[in-house]
Write a protein that holds these residues in place. Sequence first.
Motif, short mmCIF file in Angstrom:
data_model
loop_
_atom_site.label_atom_id
_atom_site.label_comp_id
_atom_site.label_asym_id
_atom_site.label_seq_id
_atom_site.Cartn_x
_atom_site.Cartn_y
_atom_site.Cartn_z
N GLU A 546 50.18 127.56 -12.07
CA GLU A 546 51.46 127.08 -12.59
C GLU A 546 51.36 126.61 -14.05
N ASN A 547 50.15 126.85 -14.67
CA ASN A 547 49.94 126.44 -16.07
C ASN A 547 50.21 124.94 -16.27
N ILE A 548 49.70 124.14 -15.35
CA ILE A 548 49.87 122.69 -15.41
C ILE A 548 48.61 122.06 -16.01
N ASN A 549 48.81 121.21 -16.99
CA ASN A 549 47.71 120.49 -17.62
C ASN A 549 47.45 119.20 -16.84
N LEU A 550 46.23 119.03 -16.32
CA LEU A 550 45.86 117.84 -15.55
C LEU A 550 45.01 116.92 -16.42
N VAL A 551 45.47 115.65 -16.56
CA VAL A 551 44.71 114.63 -17.29
C VAL A 551 44.26 113.59 -16.28
N LEU A 552 42.93 113.45 -16.14
CA LEU A 552 42.38 112.54 -15.13
C LEU A 552 41.67 111.39 -15.84
N GLN A 596 49.38 113.40 -15.04
CA GLN A 596 48.37 112.41 -15.42
C GLN A 596 48.06 111.54 -14.19
N ILE A 597 46.77 111.44 -13.87
CA ILE A 597 46.34 110.63 -12.74
C ILE A 597 45.32 109.61 -13.25
N ILE A 611 47.76 105.85 -10.05
CA ILE A 611 49.07 106.24 -10.58
C ILE A 611 49.09 107.74 -10.81
N VAL A 612 50.10 108.40 -10.23
CA VAL A 612 50.32 109.83 -10.42
C VAL A 612 51.61 109.99 -11.23
N HIS A 613 51.48 110.52 -12.44
CA HIS A 613 52.60 110.60 -13.38
C HIS A 613 52.84 112.06 -13.77
N ASP A 614 54.07 112.52 -13.67
CA ASP A 614 54.40 113.87 -14.13
C ASP A 614 55.60 113.81 -15.06
N ASN A 615 55.74 114.82 -15.91
CA ASN A 615 56.86 114.88 -16.85
C ASN A 615 57.92 115.86 -16.39
N GLY A 616 58.15 115.86 -15.06
CA GLY A 616 59.16 116.74 -14.50
C GLY A 616 60.57 116.22 -14.71
N GLU A 617 61.50 116.76 -13.89
CA GLU A 617 62.92 116.45 -14.08
C GLU A 617 63.31 115.08 -13.53
N GLY A 618 62.38 114.40 -12.83
CA GLY A 618 62.68 113.06 -12.34
C GLY A 618 63.57 113.08 -11.09
N SER A 663 61.19 106.33 -11.87
CA SER A 663 61.63 107.64 -12.33
C SER A 663 62.83 107.49 -13.26
N VAL A 664 62.85 108.35 -14.28
CA VAL A 664 64.01 108.50 -15.16
C VAL A 664 64.42 109.96 -15.10
N GLU A 665 65.62 110.21 -14.65
CA GLU A 665 66.08 111.58 -14.45
C GLU A 665 66.00 112.35 -15.77
N GLY A 666 65.36 113.53 -15.70
CA GLY A 666 65.22 114.39 -16.86
C GLY A 666 64.01 114.08 -17.71
N GLU A 667 63.21 113.02 -17.34
CA GLU A 667 62.07 112.63 -18.18
C GLU A 667 60.74 112.57 -17.42
N TYR A 668 60.67 111.78 -16.36
CA TYR A 668 59.38 111.64 -15.68
C TYR A 668 59.57 111.01 -14.30
N THR A 669 58.48 111.08 -13.50
CA THR A 669 58.37 110.35 -12.24
C THR A 669 56.97 109.78 -12.16
N LYS A 670 56.87 108.52 -11.75
CA LYS A 670 55.58 107.85 -11.63
C LYS A 670 55.45 107.28 -10.23
N ALA A 671 54.40 107.70 -9.49
CA ALA A 671 54.10 107.16 -8.16
C ALA A 671 52.95 106.17 -8.30
N ILE A 672 53.14 104.94 -7.79
CA ILE A 672 52.16 103.87 -7.95
C ILE A 672 51.64 103.46 -6.58
#
Length: 685
Positions: A546-552, A596-597, A611-618, A663-672
């Motif tokens: 999926e061409n996803i960049n993983l930052v650990l 980002q994890i 913390i699992v953070h992505d820059n998806g649609e929220g 989460s902010v719609e259109g910007e990111y989601t963060k699971a803690i």
Amino acid sequence: MILGKHKDICAPFQIFLTLCLLVPLCLLPSEAFTKDLLSPQARKWLTEHDGVIRLAPVPNYPPVDFQDEHGVFSGLSQDYVKAIEELLGFQFKRVKVDSFPDLIQKLKNREVDVTTSIGINDEREGFLDFQAPHVSVRKVIVARQSVNGPLTWEDLAGKKVVLVDGYLVSKMISEKYPKINYHMVENEADGLNHVALGDAYAMVVDLGSASYNIQKAGITNLHVAGKTEYEFDLRFASRNDWPFLNEILQVGLSSIPDHQREKIYQKWTSFTQPAFYQTSQFWYLISILFFAIILLLLAALFVRNRLRLEVVRRTKSLHESEEKFRTLAERSPLAIYLFDGTEKKASYINTTFTKLFGYTIDEVPSLEKWWPLAYPDESYRKEVSDEWDRKVASAFNSKSDIEPMETIVTCKDGSTKNIVWGYTFTGQQNWAFGLDVTERNKLMEEQSRSAQLAALGKVAANIAHEINNPTQAIVAFSELIEESSGQEDFVREMAKRITAEGLKIGELVKTALHYSRKETPIKKPADINRILKHALSLLKGRMRKENINLVLDQGENIPNLLVNSREIAQVIINLVNNSIDALDEIKEPDRGKLIQISTFKSNDKKEVQVIVHDNGEGIPETNMTQIKEAFFTTKEAGRGTGLGLSIVDDIMRNHGGTFELESVEGEYTKAILTFPVTSPSNAEN
């Protein structure tokens, strides 16, 4: 001779003349014969201020100063006020204050001109003029009858002792004896109630005030348990910028005769009342009672028949209500256990209870009999019993139903059932009711298992891809060996590479089997960074595709956690899969996909966070309250079960941790994910 002849005529005339002279004198006002007690200047000032001088008695200080049940100012000092008014021919304007500190403040602010019963000190002399004392009070120690006297100040050290807030003596006592635990109240009546009810050990109070309030409130369990060295004079006090007012009070008090002072004192310090039958109130009540008896006799004949009919009607209604209740209770799917009294004896159990657990009311006649049968394991029984008592006490105090409580109940036949218990209190009766959730729990477990396998199914193709690469390498290396016969060093090198690629395949298969195996979730100390690494090994192929960049970002020196590794890996897989799905919905083609994890510990090492953070649609704000609920999903049919985040939340709760989403719609989601570090032994790597 002439006088002698008219002697009988002159006598009546002399009498008449005397009366004519005396009658006008009788018509003169009394002031014509009485010298004014005040100076002319003071009298003029008093005339100008008649009815406007504001007098505020000390509030709630019986028998010296108080308001009776009709709101009229009464007490020993008020009788002195009335005597001054009668002697000097004027009226004070009486005003009410809320408390003693309020009185002092209003005197200082000139909102009150005169008060009647306070002690003298340097601060008050700065704004008040004081008169000679008109009453003295002694402070005593009052305690419950069970407290033996005589008490001393040393006996009160560390005890809760009541004082009246704002009194001069209260300040003196608290400063001189600081080891006592003081509790301030607004008035003597409140303080004596605290002591009588056991909220305080003792109270320091005026003897007269204590006697009056105890008698009026009908308190029977208090007594004078000790005496103090404090005896105070109470005085009239007035604002010091009105010298004429000070003169008026001084003249008025000094003019009250001794016999009147003694009469006032005896009135308010003696509590012996005349026999009730000697009062007019007694005979007034007797006359009312006589007529009331006649009316009652006439009404009794009418009411008797009406009551008989009402009893019959209500008895019938009660039987009907009991029948309805029994029908509903017997058909209820809930197991109902009704008990009452301090001994918690059972008064009713329904058929569902007996069918569910196998016990009759004769076998479980009280909670004391129920506990060892339902929970034979002593340690588990104590755990359940303590938790039940805590929840019931909380529900009773808040006047609400109990928070539901799930336990494992052992039935009469030895089987066990998962029961969710509830409780409610209806006056005299206690209702405990249980719902059998054994089958529901099994279904949820199966659904959780299905969701776990569904999550692994998403990475199955990627695992196959990961296995395919080393397999092709093995084939290639084998062909090279076959073509290079006689080159022993080269063959040996190729064999090592074949072995390495085979180990890669074995590790992938082993990891997949480990996280897909159904087993009892046993918690052991584990390295969260290692669990994270293993879980991500199953997802790297999909992220590359999926061409996803993983930052650990894995923190250092993170304590071991007491967890079930398989369940925590499932949590990571569920969250990363959700992030991958969210990134797949990005609408801007030039926007890079990033996950980002990070892992880190708190400064006090009591918590570890992942913390699992992505820059998806929220996540839309409207969905945030439902996002953790089972079977809630916004994905298309066939793409999700709606159980992923629900399972994450359940697993984290079972580990004593928390799962939160930002989460902010259109910007990111963060699971803690927040894990507790449960013991020092687990805090070391």
